[in-house]
Design an enzyme around this catalytic site. Structure first.
Site, short mmCIF file in Angstrom:
data_model
loop_
_atom_site.label_atom_id
_atom_site.label_comp_id
_atom_site.label_asym_id
_atom_site.label_seq_id
_atom_site.Cartn_x
_atom_site.Cartn_y
_atom_site.Cartn_z
N CYS A 54 -18.76 23.22 -20.98
CA CYS A 54 -17.95 22.73 -22.10
C CYS A 54 -17.45 21.31 -21.83
CB CYS A 54 -16.79 23.68 -22.38
SG CYS A 54 -15.80 24.01 -20.95
N HIS A 102 -23.25 11.88 -7.17
CA HIS A 102 -22.60 12.39 -8.39
C HIS A 102 -22.77 13.91 -8.48
CE1 HIS A 102 -21.02 12.47 -12.41
NE2 HIS A 102 -22.07 13.18 -12.80
#
Lengths: 433, 267
Positions: A54, A102
């Protein structure tokens, strides 16, 4: 560079895009599988996996070094019916060691909305599982996935990033644990049906408390809440009886005066023989007279105390995040180097194959003599020839690994040519996969 | 050799106390590691020194006050090492380290007993009596340490100083531990007294002597009997119970210290 390829990350998250855009890009698991398949069929990426939650949608891919993910960016826009202009300002791109770093940051929950939250690792694992099922990962992203899980685990165990309480519910549990240690087997009395009280009770239920007793002025509300927790509903006027039996009391009512006063609690605590009673008053105005905390055996905390614990936990998580960041950066550069070494694999494989062919040919040429030898001596000759070639190739293989780690494409090509083993182009490498 | 080993142990215990007591407030990890190493060094030096002293005297050095304190401090040091693996071990080790250092230091100042042992001590009851009394005192010393830590943790919760939550043991765990140590100490003390009574019956022509040690022992037994009744039978918990252990052991140290200072011996 990883040979003719490069690992890239392209995506957007709560840091860069509003929810209205994130929801347009979000992909359910079956859509993830379809996209992975299309990325490979259209030769947009050689390997890839997609993380869709989300808060973020990210594609990690092994792409052609010359393209560096340009086609991938356009693919994302096209696949979701967005124009390039709409999407581009919200996208971030990382390549090489930065892309690896990352991924490690995301999996270690350093990039999450609530730093240190544990759900992201499960979501990363799901993304890996789908990619593995689709056979969308191989020589480079396969090891990268495994390393990611190891790094995330290392960050969790070597720092306190996931241990500090950052919500009122977990702060309540943490305070109760300072009194009781394990909460398993404890009994909780929830007074009132307020939202905060529910949250704290829910957190305690997660810690294995034996029973939750719900008392409320409106008995039917108590019954409803008790059913939700699998507990028992009681009338508010039975409060005193249960206060002698339970270990934890959580109040969260709309009452405008004290429900539990010092005068009322003193004999109860005495009857309990000063067995500790942990009280959490989440109501405003408060339901428990503050001086109850001064009584022997009573430990009373209010909503401000819990908030303070949660805020301190958040601060500590941020402090721990800088330690975790150092681990991530160190691991990312190490991992990227080892992925680079893998780009030498085709050259090394070709070199080894060629050496083995040569060895076999020479042995075949001497077959007539070898046949006259006893089996044991033939085995010795066989082993000796293998050892000689292995020794001969050792330095060249080590050199190939170093060239791969440095991303020295020309060097690898030259080494391949010296040994008569050509370094595969990106197209050939794809076919080999 | 043993004075040197005892001195090493004393300094090591002081390091443990210095490293781990501040740890109750905000423990830097390197300080915890220093405490761990110092505890091992102290306990090993102490036990080796005690072994040498026992060899020198031809038996455990429990005939004189100094020897008894040195022996008790060694047991406490060993118990401290054994408890390191427990969740409360690190927090407790500072208190126990300080207690070990105090008892060892005092033991080193007092005579440790080098004169030949009286013939009566050859009885089989004597080692049982001595071992039980030492075990009892060890139980009370441990209960003292646990109670001190209980009051620190409970005090912090009461004062709402919530900075280092989760780093200290829970008060419920400390309370339960206190009960266990008190019960252990009380049972051992009771057996120790009973063994002394039986030992006395084996000595011919020995008139019963009611000295200060006997009075202190009776008061001590009564105090801890009350503590056991309050906790185990009455079910009383919390700070009241912790104070029972603290006052009991401090009273014991003061009383026995006074006896030794006046009479230079146990009996």
């Amino acid at each position: 560079m990883l040979g003719p390829h490069e690992v890239v990350t392209i995506g957007l998250s709560h840091h860069t895009a509003p929810v209205s855009l994130r929801e347009r890009l979000a992909m359910p698991s079956d859509a993830v599988g379809r996209h992975l398949l299309r990325l490979r069929e259209d030769k947009v990426a050689q390997e890839g996996f997609i993380l869709s939650t989300c808060n973020r949608v990210e594609i990690y891919a092994l792409v052609d070094g010359a393209d560096m993910g340009q086609r991938l960016s356009r693919y994302i826009a096209g696949a979701h019916g967005l124009t390039w202009r709409e999407l581009d300002p919200h996208l971030y791109r990382y390549q090489g060691a930065d892309a690896v770093a990352h991924l490690f940051r995301v999996a270690s929950s350093l990039d999450s909305l609530v730093v240190g939250e544990p759900q992201i690792l499960g979501q990363v694992k799901d993304a890996f599982r789908i990619a593995a099922e689709q056979r969308a990962v191989g020589r480079f992203l396969g090891p990268l996935m495994r390393r990611t899980l190891t790094v995330a685990k290392r960050v969790r165990t070597e720092t306190r990033i996931g241990r500090e309480s950052v919500s009122v519910g977990s702060a309540g549990v943490e305070l109760a644990q300072q009194v009781f240690g394990e909460l398993a087997g404890r009994r909780v009395l929830l007074v009132g049906a307020g939202e905060m009280g529910r949250l704290v009770a829910q957190s305690m239920l997660g810690q294995g408390v034996a029973e939750i007793i719900v008392a409320n002025r409106t008995y039917q509300n108590a019954v409803t809440l008790a059913e939700l927790f699998g507990g028992t509903a009681v009338h508010l006027d039975q409060l005193t009886r249960y206060l002698e039996q339970v270990d934890i009391v959580v109040t969260s009512t709309g009452a405008t005066s004290y429900l539990l006063t010092r005068a009322m609690m003193a004999p109860i605590l005495r009857a309990r023989r000063y067995r500790p009673l942990f009280l959490v008053d989440l109501s405003v105005p408060r339901n428990i007279e503050p001086s109850v905390h001064d009584l022997e055996g009573a430990y009373l905390f209010n909503v401000d105390d819990l908030t303070e614990v949660a805020q301190r936990g958040l601060l500590r998580r941020r402090e721990e995040a800088s330690r975790a960041e150092a681990i991530v950066q160190h691991e990312a550069s190490r991992c990227y180097r080892s992925l680079g070494a893998r780009s030498a694999d085709p050259v090394i494989a070709a070199m080894t194959r060629r050496a083995e062919d040569a060895r076999r040919r020479e042995l075949d040429r001497s077959e007539a003599i070898l046949r006259t030898m006893p089996a044991k001596e033939r085995q010795v000759v066989e082993a000796m020839s293998k050892a000689m070639f292995k020794r001969f190739l050792h330095d060249a293989i080590a050199q190939a690994h170093q060239l791969g780690e440095r991303g020295d494409e020309d060097g690898l090509k030259l080494l391949g040519e010296i040994f008569g083993a050509s370094h595969p182009t990106s197209e050939e490498d794809d076919d080999a996969r | 050799m043993q004075p040197l080993l005892f001195t090493v142990a004393l300094f090591a215990y002081l390091v443990v106390a210095s490293a781990r007591l501040p740890g109750l407030w905000s423990p830097p990890s390197w300080l915890g590691a220093v405490g761990r190493v110092a505890l091992w060094v102290g306990a090993v030096a102490h036990i080796v020194g005690l072994g040498l002293l026992a060899m020198h005297q031809g038996g455990p050095p429990v005939l004189a006050a100094g020897g008894t304190l040195v022996t008790l401090a060694a047991f406490l040091g060993a118990a401290n090492v054994l408890m390191q693996r427990q969740p409360y071990g690190e927090a407790l080790s500072g208190v126990l380290g300080a207690l070990s250092a105090a008892m060892l230091g005092l033991g080193m100042l007092l005579p440790q007993g080098s004169e030949p042992a009286p013939e009566a001590l050859a009885s089989l009851w004597f080692p049982i009596h001595a071992a039980m009394i030492l075990l009892g005192l060890l139980g009370f010393a441990l209960a003292f340490g646990v109670s001190a830590l209980y009051l620190v943790v409970s005090g912090r919760l009461k004062a709402k100083r919530l900075g280092d939550l989760g780093r200290l043991p829970s008060i419920d765990a400390l309370d339960a531990l206190n009960t266990r140590f008190i019960v252990l100490g009380f049972l051992a003390l009771t057996f120790g007294i009973a063994a002394e009574g039986l030992w006395a019956t084996t000595i011919p022509d020995r008139a019963p002597r009611l000295g200060p040690t006997v009075y202190v022992t009776v008061v001590l037994w009564g105090w801890y009997a009350a503590a056991v009744m309050v906790r185990v039978v009455g079910g009383w918990r919390g700070r009241l119970a912790a104070h029972f252990s603290l006052v009991g052991f401090l009273g014991l140290l003061v009383s026995l210290g006074s006896i030794v200072a006046i009479s230079r011996g146990w009996h």
